[in-house]
Design an enzyme around this catalytic site. Sequence first.
Site, short mmCIF file in Angstrom:
data_model
loop_
_atom_site.label_atom_id
_atom_site.label_comp_id
_atom_site.label_asym_id
_atom_site.label_seq_id
_atom_site.Cartn_x
_atom_site.Cartn_y
_atom_site.Cartn_z
CE LYS A 1 -2.23 -1.04 3.85
NZ LYS A 1 -1.66 -2.34 4.26
NE ARG B 1 -4.07 -1.24 10.25
CZ ARG B 1 -2.99 -0.69 9.70
NH1 ARG B 1 -3.04 0.50 9.18
NH2 ARG B 1 -1.86 -1.34 9.66
NE ARG C 1 8.12 -3.36 5.85
CZ ARG C 1 6.81 -3.07 5.81
NH1 ARG C 1 6.26 -2.62 4.70
NH2 ARG C 1 6.05 -3.25 6.87
NE ARG D 1 6.58 -0.68 10.10
CZ ARG D 1 5.39 -0.60 9.50
NH1 ARG D 1 5.31 -0.12 8.26
NH2 ARG D 1 4.31 -0.99 10.10
NE ARG E 1 2.45 -4.96 11.28
CZ ARG E 1 3.58 -4.96 10.57
NH1 ARG E 1 4.64 -5.65 10.99
NH2 ARG E 1 3.66 -4.30 9.45
P1 AMP Z 1 1.02 0.59 9.22
O1 AMP Z 1 2.23 1.40 8.97
O2 AMP Z 1 -0.17 1.04 8.42
O3 AMP Z 1 1.26 -0.88 9.09
O4 AMP Z 1 0.62 0.83 10.75
C1 AMP Z 1 1.50 0.50 11.80
C2 AMP Z 1 0.72 0.36 13.11
O5 AMP Z 1 0.08 1.60 13.43
C3 AMP Z 1 -0.42 -0.65 13.07
O6 AMP Z 1 0.03 -1.97 13.32
C4 AMP Z 1 -1.29 -0.12 14.20
O7 AMP Z 1 -0.75 -0.40 15.46
C5 AMP Z 1 -1.19 1.38 13.99
N1 AMP Z 1 -2.21 1.88 13.03
C6 AMP Z 1 -1.98 2.44 11.81
N2 AMP Z 1 -3.14 2.80 11.21
C7 AMP Z 1 -4.13 2.44 12.07
C8 AMP Z 1 -5.54 2.53 12.03
N3 AMP Z 1 -6.18 3.05 10.96
N4 AMP Z 1 -6.25 2.06 13.09
C9 AMP Z 1 -5.62 1.55 14.16
N5 AMP Z 1 -4.29 1.41 14.27
C10 AMP Z 1 -3.53 1.86 13.24
#
Ligand code: AMP
Length: 193
Positions: A13, A88, A127, A139, A150
């Site tokens: 994404k 989400r 990654r 990360r 996740r």
């Molecule tokens: P991402 O970079 O999108 O994978 O997000 C990393 C982490 O941020 C996720 O595993 C969640 O802990 C938190 N996070 C990001 N976006 C959301 C969202 N829309 N709702 C809830 N938690 C989020």
Amino acid sequence: MNIILLGPPGAGKGTQAQKLVDGRNMVQLSTGDMLRAARTSGTEMGNKVAAVMDAGNLVTDEIVIGLIREQLEAGGDHGGFIFDGFPRTLPQADALGELMSEMGQKIDHAIELQVNDEILVERILGRAAEAVTAGGTARADDNEESLKTRLMAYYKQTSPLLGYYYAKGDLKSVDGLGSMEAVQTEIAGVLDA
Ligand code: AMP
């Protein structure tokens, strides 16, 4: 044109959003990036969400909806928003619909990047390994344990959004397993249709 990129962690994404920013003057709204920035700058909210993120769980709807609202209110002149990693959950999807309609706008497409779980796990752990090889740090949530959480959060909380946007007539699915260019071409096909 405003779009949502949907798909599990590691589906690509963020990479595809960046291509759209570069090619179409769109604005990427990634709640993951916003939360990581809040942690880096040590805000109260950033400190509060750190452990939840590292474990791979979702932070509260209230926090991410607040972040998105702030960004939408900032305005600006551009080719539309790309929502990356948001919404989400179903309450987040409802809230986004309301925020957009308050602004007299709408979501044009929810684009699902379809991938397969084994490849996802390989991509994410790859990654992490690459980041370390390059002399950086991975990360904090790119490890096997957190990845399982996740993925589970995706299937339990986020995958119902596929049905939600399908029922609205907004869902478009693309094959996320091709090369970066192939996926980009498929997404362009949706946007230019
Ligand atoms: P991402 O970079 O999108 O994978 O997000 C990393 C982490 O941020 C996720 O595993 C969640 O802990 C938190 N996070 C990001 N976006 C959301 C969202 N829309 N709702 C809830 N938690 C989020």
